[in-house]
Write a protein that holds these residues in place. Structure first.
Motif, PDB file in Angstrom:
ATOM      1  N   ALA A 105      -9.352  17.140  -2.190  1.00  0.00           N
ATOM      2  CA  ALA A 105      -9.772  15.937  -2.912  1.00  0.00           C
ATOM      3  C   ALA A 105      -9.102  15.869  -4.288  1.00  0.00           C
ATOM      4  N   VAL A 106      -8.996  17.023  -4.947  1.00  0.00           N
ATOM      5  CA  VAL A 106      -8.323  17.061  -6.253  1.00  0.00           C
ATOM      6  C   VAL A 106      -6.833  16.751  -6.090  1.00  0.00           C
ATOM      7  N   ARG A 107      -6.219  17.336  -5.045  1.00  0.00           N
ATOM      8  CA  ARG A 107      -4.799  17.035  -4.787  1.00  0.00           C
ATOM      9  C   ARG A 107      -4.600  15.549  -4.523  1.00  0.00           C
TER      10      ARG A 107
ATOM     11  N   ALA B 147     -20.279  13.024  -2.018  1.00  0.00           N
ATOM     12  CA  ALA B 147     -19.125  13.533  -1.276  1.00  0.00           C
ATOM     13  C   ALA B 147     -19.407  14.987  -0.919  1.00  0.00           C
ATOM     14  N   THR B 148     -19.407  15.291   0.365  1.00  0.00           N
ATOM     15  CA  THR B 148     -19.655  16.654   0.828  1.00  0.00           C
ATOM     16  C   THR B 148     -18.313  17.293   1.163  1.00  0.00           C
ATOM     17  N   LEU B 149     -17.976  18.355   0.431  1.00  0.00           N
ATOM     18  CA  LEU B 149     -16.646  18.954   0.549  1.00  0.00           C
ATOM     19  C   LEU B 149     -16.746  20.471   0.635  1.00  0.00           C
ATOM     20  N   ASP B 150     -15.876  21.056   1.439  1.00  0.00           N
ATOM     21  CA  ASP B 150     -15.807  22.508   1.539  1.00  0.00           C
ATOM     22  C   ASP B 150     -15.230  23.082   0.249  1.00  0.00           C
ATOM     23  N   ASN B 151     -15.813  24.201  -0.196  1.00  0.00           N
ATOM     24  CA  ASN B 151     -15.311  24.884  -1.380  1.00  0.00           C
ATOM     25  C   ASN B 151     -15.344  26.387  -1.155  1.00  0.00           C
ATOM     26  N   ASP B 152     -15.028  27.162  -2.169  1.00  0.00           N
ATOM     27  CA  ASP B 152     -14.949  28.611  -2.007  1.00  0.00           C
ATOM     28  C   ASP B 152     -16.297  29.234  -1.665  1.00  0.00           C
TER      29      ASP B 152
ATOM     30  N   ASP C  73     -14.993  11.438   2.451  1.00  0.00           N
ATOM     31  CA  ASP C  73     -15.553  12.229   1.352  1.00  0.00           C
ATOM     32  C   ASP C  73     -14.475  12.629   0.349  1.00  0.00           C
ATOM     33  N   CYS C  74     -13.309  13.010   0.827  1.00  0.00           N
ATOM     34  CA  CYS C  74     -12.209  13.320  -0.091  1.00  0.00           C
ATOM     35  C   CYS C  74     -11.832  12.095  -0.923  1.00  0.00           C
TER      36      CYS C  74
ATOM     37  N   ALA D 224       0.839  -1.207   0.000  1.00  0.00           N
ATOM     38  CA  ALA D 224       0.000   0.000   0.000  1.00  0.00           C
ATOM     39  C   ALA D 224       0.871   1.254   0.000  1.00  0.00           C
ATOM     40  N   ASP D 225       0.363   2.294  -0.616  1.00  0.00           N
ATOM     41  CA  ASP D 225       0.961   3.623  -0.533  1.00  0.00           C
ATOM     42  C   ASP D 225       0.004   4.526   0.231  1.00  0.00           C
ATOM     43  N   TRP D 226       0.572   5.446   0.999  1.00  0.00           N
ATOM     44  CA  TRP D 226      -0.224   6.246   1.924  1.00  0.00           C
ATOM     45  C   TRP D 226      -0.237   7.710   1.489  1.00  0.00           C
ATOM     46  N   PHE D 227      -1.416   8.337   1.602  1.00  0.00           N
ATOM     47  CA  PHE D 227      -1.591   9.711   1.134  1.00  0.00           C
ATOM     48  C   PHE D 227      -2.300  10.540   2.210  1.00  0.00           C
ATOM     49  N   THR D 228      -1.836  11.760   2.407  1.00  0.00           N
ATOM     50  CA  THR D 228      -2.353  12.597   3.498  1.00  0.00           C
ATOM     51  C   THR D 228      -2.969  13.902   2.996  1.00  0.00           C
ATOM     52  N   ASP D 229      -3.514  13.895   1.780  1.00  0.00           N
ATOM     53  CA  ASP D 229      -4.105  15.115   1.218  1.00  0.00           C
ATOM     54  C   ASP D 229      -5.569  15.300   1.604  1.00  0.00           C
ATOM     55  N   ALA D 230      -6.177  14.317   2.245  1.00  0.00           N
ATOM     56  CA  ALA D 230      -7.627  14.332   2.498  1.00  0.00           C
ATOM     57  C   ALA D 230      -7.964  15.254   3.659  1.00  0.00           C
ATOM     58  N   ASP D 231      -8.268  16.519   3.336  1.00  0.00           N
ATOM     59  CA  ASP D 231      -8.525  17.512   4.379  1.00  0.00           C
ATOM     60  C   ASP D 231      -9.972  17.995   4.416  1.00  0.00           C
TER      61      ASP D 231
END
Length: 354
Positions: A75-77, A131-136, A101-102, A62-69
């Motif tokens: 989510a795009v990152r 997916a409920t995500l914060d945006n501008d 959600d991310c 597995a590879d691990w990713f920490t962009d999910a904020d």
């Protein structure tokens, strides 16, 4: 005679029990999920590190990713990071709602399946096609496929802050109001109601509403987790969030948009919104039952218990229909004036306190 059936998008694995994470490696090795064992695991930047230390040895490929904020940018990152890192069978979300959600959005963007490993039960997002995500602009909802797997370890859930489990109770119970709003629109506007989706959401809510246990009990946590999963699947059955979202969610979204710096949780707001909407509908007995259940689980039944004033609440109810244009609920049906909202709230506060 022809026999007509329909295929329901649903997880191939749902594992809800104490110790489920002990078998995570076995679950993820399922040929339907990860035939080559190549996993992209999304965790939160902070608390996810402890989970990585626990599971990295048993998931060597597995590879691990920490962009999910919890943001659309995050989510795009996350999707870009996974794409650049290599080829994977599936994305695994290991964490709370923001991570899930991310990861759902990122997996959809990449055309990969998703396994959701929940660390709390704050809302029905762990199995929903949204997916409920914060945006501008504040916060947005984005359509995504359902997770292919759901893993909920009750031992891990018990380690979560109680508030992040209690909130899930509010998000389930409010489905009683959401389904009633859907049926109201059917009577008034002829909107089609999917009976199976409505039944799944309503029975999930009733199971939690009538369960005598607490979040300290495995039996209650199992019922809550199963109900959250069923609510998510009900949205896939309907092809819409209708069975899970009515005036209750309109009020919650209004709170989010008008008062973004308040710290009430989605499930807390929706639970309260569902009780108030049920009261507006004239079903005072059910509203009191819902309020009593929320109180028993230390959830708010008044806006002041979430840090909102009565004036804030009136403003939110006035604004709420704008959060879901085209959706017909008890709020659109009654079309209350400011003074009528104030009077209705006074009657509500008196009724649930008696």
């Amino acid at each position: 005679m022809s026999v007509l059936t329909r295929l329901i998008p649903s997880p191939v694995v749902v594992d809800i029990r104490s110790g489920a994470l002990d078998d995570l490696g076995l679950i993820l090795s399922d040929q339907r999920i990860a035939p080559s064992g190549r996993l992209a695991i999304a965790i939160s930047p902070g608390s996810g590190q402890a989970l990585r230390e626990r599971f990295a040895p048993v998931l060597p490929d597995a590879d691990w990713f920490t962009d999910a904020d919890g943001t659309i940018d995050g989510a795009v990152r996350l999707a870009d990071s996974i794409k650049k890192a290599g080829r994977y069978d599936t994305v695994v979300a290991l964490g709370g709602g923001k991570v899930v959600d991310c990861a759902k959005y990122a997996a959809a963007r990449l055309g990969l399946s998703l396994v959701a490993v929940a660390t709390n039960l704050a809302n029905d997002g762990l199995c929903s096609p949204v997916a409920t995500l914060d945006n501008d602009a504040g916060r947005g909802s984005y359509g995504v496929p359902n997770p292919i797997g759901i893993v909920i370890d009750l031992d891990l859930i018990k380690d979560a802050p109680p508030r992040f489990v209690q909130a899930g109770i509010g998000d389930v119970i409010c489905k009683i109001s959401a389904v009633a709003d859907w049926e109201l629109s059917q009577r008034v506007n002829g909107e089609q109601v999917d009976g199976l989706a409505a039944a799944m959401a309503r029975q999930a809510a009733e199971a939690v509403l009538r369960h005598p246990g607490t979040i300290a009990d495995n039996a209650f946590l199992t019922t809550l987790a199963e109900s959250l999963v069923l609510c998510g699947i009900s949205m896939s059955v309907a092809g819409d969030s209708r069975p899970a979202s009515g005036a209750c969610h309109e009020i919650s979204h209004a709170f989010d948009l008008l008062f973004p710096k308040r710290n009430a949780l989605h499930g807390e707001q929706c639970g309260f919104g569902g009780v108030f909407a049920t009261f507006l509908r004239g079903d005072h007995e059910t509203a009191r039952h819902m309020a009593d259940t929320l109180r028993r689980h230390s959830l708010p039944v008044l806006p002041t218990e979430m840090g909102f004033s009565e004036a804030d609440f009136v403003q939110a109810v006035e604004f709420a229909p704008q959060t879901r244009p085209g959706r017909y609920t008890i709020l659109e049906h009654l079309n209350l004036s400011t003074d009528e909202i104030k009077d209705a709230y006074a009657d509500y506060a008196k009724a649930i306190s008696s």
